[in-house]
Write a protein that holds these residues in place. Structure first.
Motif, PDB file in Angstrom:
ATOM      1  N   UNK A  74      38.802  63.790  44.477  1.00 34.48           N
ATOM      2  CA  UNK A  74      39.025  63.255  45.056  1.00 34.48           C
ATOM      3  C   UNK A  74      41.085  63.159  44.587  1.00 34.48           C
ATOM      4  N   UNK A  75      41.982  63.148  45.289  1.00 34.81           N
ATOM      5  CA  UNK A  75      43.013  63.239  45.314  1.00 34.81           C
ATOM      6  C   UNK A  75      43.960  61.878  46.284  1.00 34.81           C
ATOM      7  N   UNK A  76      45.076  61.337  46.202  1.00 40.73           N
ATOM      8  CA  UNK A  76      45.391  60.662  46.532  1.00 40.73           C
ATOM      9  C   UNK A  76      47.034  60.146  46.115  1.00 40.73           C
ATOM     10  N   UNK A  77      48.375  60.544  46.846  1.00 40.11           N
ATOM     11  CA  UNK A  77      49.801  60.321  46.858  1.00 40.11           C
ATOM     12  C   UNK A  77      49.908  58.852  46.907  1.00 40.11           C
ATOM     13  N   UNK A  78      50.159  58.090  46.840  1.00 39.26           N
ATOM     14  CA  UNK A  78      51.429  57.067  46.778  1.00 39.26           C
ATOM     15  C   UNK A  78      52.368  56.642  46.699  1.00 39.26           C
ATOM     16  N   UNK A  79      53.524  56.216  48.075  1.00 39.30           N
ATOM     17  CA  UNK A  79      54.675  56.175  48.001  1.00 39.30           C
ATOM     18  C   UNK A  79      55.189  55.430  47.372  1.00 39.30           C
ATOM     19  N   UNK A  80      56.712  55.407  46.332  1.00 40.94           N
ATOM     20  CA  UNK A  80      56.374  54.456  45.934  1.00 40.94           C
ATOM     21  C   UNK A  80      57.336  53.211  46.109  1.00 40.94           C
ATOM     22  N   UNK A  81      56.742  52.300  45.294  1.00 36.82           N
ATOM     23  CA  UNK A  81      56.412  50.562  45.755  1.00 36.82           C
ATOM     24  C   UNK A  81      55.347  50.802  46.532  1.00 36.82           C
ATOM     25  N   UNK A  82      54.461  51.417  46.206  1.00 34.68           N
ATOM     26  CA  UNK A  82      53.037  51.520  47.209  1.00 34.68           C
ATOM     27  C   UNK A  82      51.649  51.021  46.281  1.00 34.68           C
ATOM     28  N   UNK A  83      51.842  51.179  45.296  1.00 38.95           N
ATOM     29  CA  UNK A  83      51.174  51.792  43.620  1.00 38.95           C
ATOM     30  C   UNK A  83      50.956  50.231  43.491  1.00 38.95           C
ATOM     31  N   UNK A  84      50.243  49.297  43.157  1.00 37.74           N
ATOM     32  CA  UNK A  84      48.440  49.386  43.354  1.00 37.74           C
ATOM     33  C   UNK A  84      48.158  49.142  44.640  1.00 37.74           C
TER      34      UNK A  84
END
Length: 216
Positions: A123-133
């Motif tokens: 599984x791969x998931x890409x998170x936008x800047x400022x969106x993690x966690x």
């Protein structure tokens, strides 16, 4: 008074012109909009139902990156058509009505081992800047360990070795976070795990650091 049209013997009636069959012109796909805040807003749709081609194109590209990085011989990862999967999260903040900015987008791809009936998953998931966690799909693991890395464009990284697999998180210098979780059981699709994915932590980190993992 009623009139009748009488044809001479052997003559045929003149052809009657018919209206041309109506044709349908597909509605154009709205173009992405960039807000003053720098967000890219894309049409709101349900990507799982195939209503947003931009999502499908992007995650299909994710699968290709995983294949190049983790399965260059093409022996393990399912084709896109076999275990097509789209996961997404978005925000309407700052976007025109009917559109969202993506805060996270990813996919699950089945992993098989020759001669075995089970199925694992990457599984791969890409998170936008400022969106993690907040937009993470793996942050619920509670045994994260910082991992020193010397990978281009990577600010920091973390690793979680959990039951059945290994997850990595790479925080890039450009603000994006990329998560990869390799598990020996594809819980949605199989009851039987594979014996091993035979992927190292370094391989997973190098894959997650690939700068091609971006959002629409």
């Amino acid at each position: 008074m009623l009139f009748r049209s009488v044809l001479a013997p052997g003559s045929e009636p003149a052809p009657v012109a018919k209206d041309p069959a109506p044709t349908s012109t597909p509605a154009p796909t709205p173009a992405p909009v960039t807000t003053p805040e720098g967000r890219t807003c894309v049409p709101m749709a349900d990507p799982v139902r195939g209503e947003a081609p931009v999502y499908n194109r992007t995650v299909k590209g994710y699968r290709q990156i995983l294949a190049e990085r983790l399965d260059p011989q093409g022996a393990h990862l399912d084709r896109w058509e076999v275990t097509r999967s789209v996961q997404s999260s978005g925000s309407q903040l700052g976007c025109p009505e009917g559109s969202v900015s993506m805060t996270g987008l990813g996919t699950k791809v089945g992993w098989r081992v020759a001669g075995e009936s089970g199925q694992g998953v990457v599984q791969v998931f890409v998170v936008a800047p400022g969106g993690w966690p907040d937009s993470s799909v793996v942050a619920e693991y509670d045994d994260w360990q910082d991992r020193p890395v010397a990978l281009p464009g990577v600010a920091s990284a973390e690793v979680s070795v959990h039951e059945g697999g290994t997850a990595v998180v790479v925080h890039r210098a450009d603000g994006f976070t990329v998560e990869i979780d390799a598990n020996d059981l594809f819980g949605n699709n199989s009851l039987t795990p594979v014996s091993s994915l035979d992927l190292t932590v370094d391989q997973l980190l190098a894959a997650a650091a690939d700068p091609r993992f971006t959002l629409p």
